[in-house]
Design a protein around this motif. Structure first.
Motif, PDB file in Angstrom:
ATOM      1  N   ARG A 280      -5.639   1.810   2.858  1.00  0.00           N
ATOM      2  CA  ARG A 280      -5.409   1.078   1.602  1.00  0.00           C
ATOM      3  C   ARG A 280      -5.098  -0.397   1.880  1.00  0.00           C
ATOM      4  O   ARG A 280      -5.513  -1.278   1.120  1.00  0.00           O
ATOM      5  CB  ARG A 280      -4.279   1.733   0.831  1.00  0.00           C
ATOM      6  CG  ARG A 280      -3.840   1.023  -0.455  1.00  0.00           C
ATOM      7  CD  ARG A 280      -4.901   1.080  -1.548  1.00  0.00           C
ATOM      8  NE  ARG A 280      -5.149   2.432  -2.003  1.00  0.00           N
ATOM      9  CZ  ARG A 280      -4.514   3.015  -3.037  1.00  0.00           C
ATOM     10  NH1 ARG A 280      -3.585   2.354  -3.702  1.00  0.00           N
ATOM     11  NH2 ARG A 280      -4.828   4.245  -3.391  1.00  0.00           N
TER      12      ARG A 280
ATOM     13  N   ASP B 270      -3.712   6.923   5.533  1.00  0.00           N
ATOM     14  CA  ASP B 270      -4.014   6.525   4.154  1.00  0.00           C
ATOM     15  C   ASP B 270      -3.483   5.121   3.876  1.00  0.00           C
ATOM     16  O   ASP B 270      -4.159   4.295   3.242  1.00  0.00           O
ATOM     17  CB  ASP B 270      -3.361   7.498   3.162  1.00  0.00           C
ATOM     18  CG  ASP B 270      -3.951   8.884   3.228  1.00  0.00           C
ATOM     19  OD1 ASP B 270      -5.128   9.015   3.613  1.00  0.00           O
ATOM     20  OD2 ASP B 270      -3.222   9.843   2.889  1.00  0.00           O
TER      21      ASP B 270
ATOM     22  N   ALA C 114       0.831  -1.205   0.000  1.00  0.00           N
ATOM     23  CA  ALA C 114       0.000   0.000   0.000  1.00  0.00           C
ATOM     24  C   ALA C 114       0.867   1.257   0.000  1.00  0.00           C
ATOM     25  O   ALA C 114       0.532   2.252  -0.654  1.00  0.00           O
ATOM     26  CB  ALA C 114      -0.925  -0.004   1.224  1.00  0.00           C
TER      27      ALA C 114
ATOM     28  N   THR D 237       1.063  11.519   1.361  1.00  0.00           N
ATOM     29  CA  THR D 237       0.660  10.192   1.825  1.00  0.00           C
ATOM     30  C   THR D 237       0.789  10.129   3.343  1.00  0.00           C
ATOM     31  O   THR D 237       1.859  10.389   3.894  1.00  0.00           O
ATOM     32  CB  THR D 237       1.537   9.105   1.193  1.00  0.00           C
ATOM     33  OG1 THR D 237       1.358   9.111  -0.230  1.00  0.00           O
ATOM     34  CG2 THR D 237       1.160   7.731   1.725  1.00  0.00           C
TER      35      THR D 237
ATOM     36  N   GLU E 200       2.138   1.909  -3.554  1.00  0.00           N
ATOM     37  CA  GLU E 200       1.068   2.416  -4.412  1.00  0.00           C
ATOM     38  C   GLU E 200       0.758   3.881  -4.112  1.00  0.00           C
ATOM     39  O   GLU E 200       0.632   4.702  -5.039  1.00  0.00           O
ATOM     40  CB  GLU E 200      -0.182   1.558  -4.212  1.00  0.00           C
ATOM     41  CG  GLU E 200      -0.020   0.115  -4.686  1.00  0.00           C
ATOM     42  CD  GLU E 200      -1.205  -0.751  -4.289  1.00  0.00           C
ATOM     43  OE1 GLU E 200      -2.154  -0.214  -3.655  1.00  0.00           O
ATOM     44  OE2 GLU E 200      -1.179  -1.967  -4.575  1.00  0.00           O
ATOM     45  N   LEU E 201       0.622   4.224  -2.851  1.00  0.00           N
ATOM     46  CA  LEU E 201       0.200   5.579  -2.490  1.00  0.00           C
ATOM     47  C   LEU E 201       1.298   6.615  -2.724  1.00  0.00           C
ATOM     48  O   LEU E 201       0.997   7.735  -3.166  1.00  0.00           O
ATOM     49  CB  LEU E 201      -0.246   5.601  -1.029  1.00  0.00           C
ATOM     50  CG  LEU E 201      -1.604   4.929  -0.772  1.00  0.00           C
ATOM     51  CD1 LEU E 201      -1.835   4.733   0.717  1.00  0.00           C
ATOM     52  CD2 LEU E 201      -2.730   5.748  -1.385  1.00  0.00           C
TER      53      LEU E 201
END
Length: 216
Positions: free
Chosen positions: A44, A40, A23, A36, A26-27
């Motif tokens: 995710r 968050d 995650a 980020t 990705e973020l």
């Protein structure tokens, strides 16, 4: 209901940690480091916010671990792809191409990673970094280094320097040129690994393979 065994609990913790790391990758790629938040990342990953703090002391440590995991996975896949080989020169070429290629595929993430390493707190030797280091050390050994303990830090430094050179805003070095320098350093033929296409920027001056006699 009987309690879960220790092995089941350990596997659940491993999967939970990996979801957080994925995650994070990705973020940070989607929104950048500053935008980020740990909340968050937890959302995710489908994890509780407190679980992030349980595994990682802060966001910087989490991001470094996430990038080290990605580098380890990319390197492992490159080394073991078909056709499988035990040839040390081919494996060294694959390792170099994997790290350089990762920088081109994930520039925002790798730029964040290098900036984090250059902060005062420096390099974090997490479990993911140790897995990456083990693969690179094994690559150096199979390549035939006379002193692997000395050659591994050199390879790491050269790869880190190449990553930075590829990412410098406005004046990035062409990947083929950097690849040629590394291949010369390790006495590798140009057609080993995954050569960049002939039309790639900077490839015109690197059509001849480096000499096989080039040694550290």
């Amino acid at each position: 209901m009987s309690p879960r065994s220790a092995s089941v609990n350990e596997e659940m913790r491993r999967r939970s940690r990996e979801r957080l790391l994925q995650a994070t990758v990705e973020l940070v790629e989607e929104h950048g480091y500053e935008a980020t938040t740990l909340a968050d990342i937890a959302d995710r990953a489908g994890s509780a916010r407190g679980l992030v703090s349980y595994y990682f002391p802060g966001k910087r440590q989490l991001v470094q671990s996430a990038v080290h995991r990605l580098m380890h996975l990319e390197l492992a896949a490159a080394l073991e792809r078909e056709p499988h080989t035990e040839d040390g020169r081919e494996r060294m070429a694959r390792a170099i191409d994997a790290i350089l290629g990762l920088t081109q595929k994930h520039p925002k993430l790798m730029r964040t990673h290098m900036a984090s390493i250059l902060q005062a707190e420096g390099f974090i030797q997490c479990a993911e970094q140790q897995q990456l280091a083990a693969l690179l050390e094994n690559t150096v050994i199979r390549w035939g280094a006379e002193d692997p303990a000395a050659e591994y830090p050199m390879l790491r430094a050269l790869l880190m320097g190449s990553v930075v050179a590829l990412l410098v805003p406005g004046v990035p070095m062409p990947l083929p040129r950097l690849r040629a320098e590394l291949f010369t350093r390790y006495g590798l033929d140009w057609d080993l690994g995954v050569p960049p296409p002939a039309g790639a920027p900077g490839a015109a001056a690197t059509t001849r393979p480096p000499p096989r006699s080039a040694l550290p």
